[in-house]
Design a protein around this motif. Structure first.
Motif, PDB file in Angstrom:
ATOM      1  N   GLY A 181      -4.611  -1.399   2.721  1.00 37.79           N
ATOM      2  CA  GLY A 181      -3.411  -2.224   2.578  1.00 37.79           C
ATOM      3  C   GLY A 181      -3.512  -3.191   1.414  1.00 37.79           C
ATOM      4  O   GLY A 181      -2.888  -4.246   1.429  1.00 37.79           O
TER       5      GLY A 181
ATOM      6  N   PHE B 119       2.052  -6.468  -1.020  1.00 36.13           N
ATOM      7  CA  PHE B 119       1.987  -5.013  -1.142  1.00 36.13           C
ATOM      8  C   PHE B 119       3.327  -4.493  -1.651  1.00 36.13           C
ATOM      9  O   PHE B 119       4.354  -5.170  -1.566  1.00 36.13           O
TER      10      PHE B 119
ATOM     11  N   TYR C 181       5.469   0.398   0.770  1.00 40.60           N
ATOM     12  CA  TYR C 181       4.439   0.423   1.812  1.00 40.60           C
ATOM     13  C   TYR C 181       5.043   0.204   3.202  1.00 40.60           C
ATOM     14  O   TYR C 181       4.635   0.854   4.161  1.00 40.60           O
TER      15      TYR C 181
END
Length: 127
Positions: A42, A56, A60
């Motif tokens: 992550g 992110f 995602y």
């Protein structure tokens, strides 16, 4: 070992959704990999400096939603790149196995022992 077990018919009922969602999962996976984002941690890989203040990439979240939708049903994703999916099942002899399907296959034609993996696939006729 697994909480949920699928009959062949039940596993087959998930194929239309998987045939739709897996290509999108694969596409997003490749996009994330291209910008240096590691889906397993992550985080961005060292040396990749995104032009954003976000923790992110926006893709995602979509990726996680699609993957979790599958996993929450008790379906196993064995390989994103290859589109390998396993459904926990119980053979007629009581053995816990996986019904095995790969993106691109029209139907579920194979099963394999839990510890055998893709290479141990056997025709459903022996299920």
């Amino acid at each position: 070992m697994f909480e949920k077990h699928f009959s062949i018919e039940e596993a087959r009922s998930y194929l239309p959704g998987l045939k739709k969602d897996l290509p999108e999962i694969q596409r997003i996976f490749e996009e994330l990999k291209a910008v240096g984002f590691d889906i397993f941690t992550g985080r961005y890989k060292p040396g990749f400096n995104p032009d954003t203040l976000e923790a992110f990439p926006y893709q995602y979240r979509r990726f996680l939603n699609l993957v979790n939708k599958i996993l929450d049903e008790g379906i196993q994703i064995k390989s994103i790149e290859e589109g390998l999916i396993d459904f926990p099942a119980i053979r007629s002899n009581g053995e816990e196995v996986f019904l095995c399907w790969k993106l691109g296959e029209e139907d579920i034609f194979y099963w394999h022992p839990v510890d055998a993996g893709f290479i141990g696939r056997q025709p459903l006729g022996t299920f």
